[in-house]
Scaffold this active site. Structure first.
Site, PDB file in Angstrom:
ATOM      1  N   ARG A 120       0.740  -1.531   0.365  1.00  0.00           N
ATOM      2  CA  ARG A 120      -0.186  -0.091  -0.376  1.00  0.00           C
ATOM      3  C   ARG A 120       0.884   1.374   0.289  1.00  0.00           C
ATOM      4  NH1 ARG A 120      -2.850  -2.849   4.161  1.00  0.00           N
ATOM      5  NH2 ARG A 120      -4.164  -4.148   2.851  1.00  0.00           N
ATOM      6  N   LYS A 142       3.361  11.543 -11.844  1.00  0.00           N
ATOM      7  CA  LYS A 142       2.889  10.481 -12.298  1.00  0.00           C
ATOM      8  C   LYS A 142       3.716   9.069 -12.794  1.00  0.00           C
ATOM      9  CE  LYS A 142       0.102  13.759 -15.281  1.00  0.00           C
ATOM     10  NZ  LYS A 142      -0.962  13.738 -16.519  1.00  0.00           N
ATOM     11  N   GLU A 184      10.011  17.472 -25.622  1.00  0.00           N
ATOM     12  CA  GLU A 184       9.285  17.806 -24.184  1.00  0.00           C
ATOM     13  C   GLU A 184       9.823  19.037 -23.687  1.00  0.00           C
ATOM     14  OE1 GLU A 184       6.897  16.746 -23.339  1.00  0.00           O
ATOM     15  OE2 GLU A 184       6.734  13.858 -23.299  1.00  0.00           O
ATOM     16  N   LYS A 226       7.952  22.377 -14.158  1.00  0.00           N
ATOM     17  CA  LYS A 226       8.172  21.802 -14.278  1.00  0.00           C
ATOM     18  C   LYS A 226       7.483  21.842 -12.659  1.00  0.00           C
ATOM     19  CE  LYS A 226       5.498  17.346 -14.747  1.00  0.00           C
ATOM     20  NZ  LYS A 226       6.169  15.769 -15.372  1.00  0.00           N
ATOM     21  N   GLU A 236      -3.336  17.581 -11.704  1.00  0.00           N
ATOM     22  CA  GLU A 236      -4.050  17.981 -12.903  1.00  0.00           C
ATOM     23  C   GLU A 236      -6.151  18.159 -12.979  1.00  0.00           C
ATOM     24  OE1 GLU A 236      -2.254  15.890 -16.063  1.00  0.00           O
ATOM     25  OE2 GLU A 236      -3.628  16.246 -17.483  1.00  0.00           O
ATOM     26  N   ARG A 241      -1.530  21.486 -15.075  1.00  0.00           N
ATOM     27  CA  ARG A 241      -0.827  21.132 -15.062  1.00  0.00           C
ATOM     28  C   ARG A 241      -1.507  20.209 -16.863  1.00  0.00           C
ATOM     29  NH1 ARG A 241       1.477  16.055 -11.545  1.00  0.00           N
ATOM     30  NH2 ARG A 241       2.957  14.689 -13.367  1.00  0.00           N
ATOM     31  N   ASN A 245       0.302  18.666 -20.671  1.00  0.00           N
ATOM     32  CA  ASN A 245       0.026  16.938 -21.972  1.00  0.00           C
ATOM     33  C   ASN A 245       0.084  17.843 -23.886  1.00  0.00           C
ATOM     34  OD1 ASN A 245      -1.534  14.454 -22.057  1.00  0.00           O
ATOM     35  ND2 ASN A 245      -1.880  16.191 -20.006  1.00  0.00           N
ATOM     36  N   HIS A 248       0.256  15.532 -26.893  1.00  0.00           N
ATOM     37  CA  HIS A 248       0.299  14.452 -26.320  1.00  0.00           C
ATOM     38  C   HIS A 248      -0.949  13.589 -26.921  1.00  0.00           C
ATOM     39  CE1 HIS A 248       3.790  15.511 -24.448  1.00  0.00           C
ATOM     40  NE2 HIS A 248       3.859  13.987 -23.324  1.00  0.00           N
ATOM     41  N   HIS A 252      -0.016  10.136 -28.367  1.00  0.00           N
ATOM     42  CA  HIS A 252      -0.649   8.942 -28.233  1.00  0.00           C
ATOM     43  C   HIS A 252      -1.316   8.044 -28.759  1.00  0.00           C
ATOM     44  CE1 HIS A 252      -0.074  10.554 -23.314  1.00  0.00           C
ATOM     45  NE2 HIS A 252       1.061  10.446 -24.013  1.00  0.00           N
ATOM     46  N   HIS A 265       9.136   8.337 -27.696  1.00  0.00           N
ATOM     47  CA  HIS A 265       7.888   9.036 -26.896  1.00  0.00           C
ATOM     48  C   HIS A 265       8.030  10.233 -27.577  1.00  0.00           C
ATOM     49  CE1 HIS A 265       4.851  10.714 -24.319  1.00  0.00           C
ATOM     50  NE2 HIS A 265       5.376  11.923 -23.871  1.00  0.00           N
TER      51      HIS A 265
HETATM   52  N1  LIG Z   1       5.635  10.175 -15.436  1.00  0.00           N
HETATM   53  C1  LIG Z   1       5.047  11.212 -16.695  1.00  0.00           C
HETATM   54  O1  LIG Z   1       5.232  12.097 -15.712  1.00  0.00           O
HETATM   55  C2  LIG Z   1       6.202  10.709 -17.795  1.00  0.00           C
HETATM   56  C3  LIG Z   1       6.763  12.665 -18.274  1.00  0.00           C
HETATM   57  C4  LIG Z   1       6.875  12.233 -20.229  1.00  0.00           C
HETATM   58  C5  LIG Z   1       7.034  10.548 -20.184  1.00  0.00           C
HETATM   59  N2  LIG Z   1       6.445   9.433 -19.603  1.00  0.00           N
HETATM   60  C6  LIG Z   1       7.131   8.074 -19.487  1.00  0.00           C
HETATM   61  O2  LIG Z   1       8.440   7.955 -20.033  1.00  0.00           O
HETATM   62  C7  LIG Z   1       9.098   7.202 -21.297  1.00  0.00           C
HETATM   63  C8  LIG Z   1       9.781   7.601 -21.687  1.00  0.00           C
HETATM   64  O3  LIG Z   1      10.635   7.933 -21.218  1.00  0.00           O
HETATM   65  P1  LIG Z   1      11.995   8.106 -21.738  1.00  0.00           P
HETATM   66  O4  LIG Z   1      12.052   9.200 -23.465  1.00  0.00           O
HETATM   67  O5  LIG Z   1      13.197   8.731 -21.062  1.00  0.00           O
HETATM   68  O6  LIG Z   1      12.147   6.266 -22.546  1.00  0.00           O
HETATM   69  P2  LIG Z   1      13.156   4.862 -22.024  1.00  0.00           P
HETATM   70  O7  LIG Z   1      12.893   5.018 -20.831  1.00  0.00           O
HETATM   71  O8  LIG Z   1      12.583   3.532 -22.993  1.00  0.00           O
HETATM   72  O9  LIG Z   1      14.698   5.171 -22.043  1.00  0.00           O
HETATM   73  C9  LIG Z   1      15.204   5.290 -23.372  1.00  0.00           C
HETATM   74  C10 LIG Z   1      16.040   4.235 -23.921  1.00  0.00           C
HETATM   75  O10 LIG Z   1      17.320   5.015 -23.573  1.00  0.00           O
HETATM   76  C11 LIG Z   1      17.948   4.529 -22.591  1.00  0.00           C
HETATM   77  N3  LIG Z   1      18.858   4.936 -21.614  1.00  0.00           N
HETATM   78  C12 LIG Z   1      17.956   5.468 -20.678  1.00  0.00           C
HETATM   79  N4  LIG Z   1      19.219   6.487 -20.337  1.00  0.00           N
HETATM   80  C13 LIG Z   1      20.692   6.058 -20.462  1.00  0.00           C
HETATM   81  C14 LIG Z   1      21.728   6.578 -20.002  1.00  0.00           C
HETATM   82  N5  LIG Z   1      21.984   6.778 -19.706  1.00  0.00           N
HETATM   83  N6  LIG Z   1      22.655   5.783 -21.386  1.00  0.00           N
HETATM   84  C15 LIG Z   1      22.177   4.800 -22.340  1.00  0.00           C
HETATM   85  N7  LIG Z   1      21.185   4.561 -22.127  1.00  0.00           N
HETATM   86  C16 LIG Z   1      20.032   4.752 -21.585  1.00  0.00           C
HETATM   87  C17 LIG Z   1      16.939   3.562 -22.284  1.00  0.00           C
HETATM   88  O11 LIG Z   1      17.092   1.767 -21.955  1.00  0.00           O
HETATM   89  C18 LIG Z   1      15.693   2.905 -23.004  1.00  0.00           C
HETATM   90  O12 LIG Z   1      16.713   2.256 -24.206  1.00  0.00           O
HETATM   91  C19 LIG Z   1       7.113   6.772 -21.338  1.00  0.00           C
HETATM   92  O13 LIG Z   1       6.959   6.117 -21.630  1.00  0.00           O
HETATM   93  C20 LIG Z   1       6.289   8.061 -21.284  1.00  0.00           C
HETATM   94  O14 LIG Z   1       5.260   7.524 -21.529  1.00  0.00           O
HETATM   95  C21 LIG Z   1       5.666  10.019 -18.399  1.00  0.00           C
HETATM   96 ZN   LIG Z   2       5.825  13.365 -22.346  1.00  0.00          ZN
END
Ligand SMILES: NC(=O)c1ccc[n+]([C@@H]2O[C@H](COP(=O)([O-])OP(=O)(O)OC[C@H]3O[C@@H](n4cnc5c(N)ncnc54)[C@H](O)[C@@H]3O)[C@@H](O)[C@H]2O)c1
Ligand SMILES: [Zn+2]
Length: 364
Positions: A120, A142, A184, A226, A236, A241, A245, A248, A252, A265
């Protein structure tokens, strides 16, 4: 070291930004000797960064375990979440344990959701390693996994106890991933900060050259923007917030239609931003010259500005109607008004959106 705070009453937390932080015991406070921690990471990041995190925590006397997940957006699922719970239970992690998300946004979203659910709710630390996760996903609480019917549809608002941004990790990030993060970053300029957009126009090449001062400032500034939004609209509920988006709802749709992991992404969001700008133009709310500036900056960031060739305009709307901003079957969209200023528009006509999408597709 740069330090700022996400101000949320008793759930406030620090964001620390510097080179080499994963080696610094101070960065991992308030963890202390005798406590448990579980590093959640993927195969790629394990080989690059787990050793230094383990060694830092071991020096602090923390009992540290690790779970290594497969790498990719397609693994941001309930099934993978379950493997995290199994690892925690097998190693008898108590309610006082702390999960450490060592990776990009996928690892951060998964780990945060696991932390929200395990017994929990246990503490978690974000140690983001991708540019996108450092400037966006690690801040704000999030957390989610994807469902075959929609991205990030299962999740929780759950804040970390701290965010540790080690800028060294960007040195191993593939350049395509770096560009994805830039989408972003550009988004922040468009919705919130005209001066920052101009700064990006001037400094984008320095970011690609990995100029340390430029990168540091850029990440700090995005985190500040942010953090400000999160402090006034954590869940949100008052429209602030939701502005984050921008792009997005369209983006998406691309990610869901193509299958998670096919487009990055940030790539999908880049196209989504262009589609949002076109929609805003069509309803007379946005100047075409501003769209041109956005297109120019996205191109300089090596981001796509047209939707995937194999996705017809008509394929977007069914996905877009499952967006969390849809109320009573009405399509509500964040659209830019001018660079530095965006708004949530309600009940946008499907015909207009379709027309805007058609203007942003590959014609070849
Ligand atoms: N929670 C939120 O507020 C929020 C906001 C924006 C995006 N997201 C989510 O985040 C995700 C995208 O994140 P992302 O772009 O980081 O993708 P990811 O986590 O898939 O990372 C991208 C790639 O880079 C590699 N990688 C990461 N750091 C590295 C490093 N230092 N050296 C070498 N390789 C590295 C990872 O292993 C992966 O293959 C999506 O799922 C999206 O929905 C969430
Ligand atoms: Zn995003």
């Amino acid at each position: 070291m740069e330090k700022l705070t996400v101000t949320l009453g008793e759930r406030s937390y620090p964001i620390s930004i510097a080179f080499g932080l994963l080696n610094s015991p101070d960065a991992f406070l308030p963890l202390k000797s005798g406590e448990y921690a579980m590093i959640v990471t993927n195969k790629t990041l394990d080989s690059l960064y787990s050793t230094r995190v383990k060694s830092t925590l071991t020096k602090m006397g923390v009992k540290v375990d690790e779970i290594i997940l497969p790498d990719g957006e397609q693994y941001k699922t309930l099934a993978i979440l379950d493997t995290i719970f199994t690892a925690l239970l097998e190693k008898n992690h108590p309610r006082s344990t702390t999960l450490i998300a060592l990776g990009g946004g996928v690892i951060g979203d998964l780990t945060g959701f696991a932390a929200a659910c395990y017994q929990r709710g246990v503490r978690f630390i974000q140690a983001p390693t991708s540019l996108l996760s450092q400037i966006d996903s690690s801040v704000g609480g999030k957390t989610a996994v994807n469902h075959p019917l929609g991205k990030n549809m299962i999740g929780a608002f759950y804040q970390p106890i701290s965010v540790i941004i080690d800028l060294d990790s960007l040195k191993t990030l593939p350049v395509r991933q770096f560009s994805s993060g830039l989408a972003e970053i550009i988004k922040y300029g468009i919705i919130l900060d005209y001066d920052f957009f101009c700064w990006l126009e001037k400094n984008i090449s320095k970011l690609f050259e990995f100029d340390e001062k430029t990168i540091s400032y850029c990440i700090l500034h995005c985190c500040e923007l942010k953090a400000k939004i999160i402090a006034i609209d954590e869940k949100e509920t008052n429209g602030q917030r939701a502005l984050l988006n921008l792009g997005h709802t369209f983006g998406h749709a691309i990610e869901t239609e193509l299958g998670y992991g096919s487009w990055l992404h940030g790539e999908a969001i880049a196209v989504g931003i262009v589609m949002a700008a076109k929609t805003a133009e069509l309803i007379g709310q946005f100047d075409n010259n501003d769209t041109k500036r956005i297109l120019n900056l996205l191109r300089q960031a090596n981001l796509p500005t047209k939707g995937p060739a194999k996705m017809a305009a008509e394929a977007y709307l069914p996905h877009m109607m499952r967006d969390k901003k849809v109320v009573n079957n009405q399509l509500n969209l964040v659209l830019p008004k001018s660079i530095g200023n965006a708004e949530l528009y309600t009940n946008i006509s499907h015909e207009v959106v379709l027309k805007a999408i058609k203007q942003c597709l590959h014609t070849d």
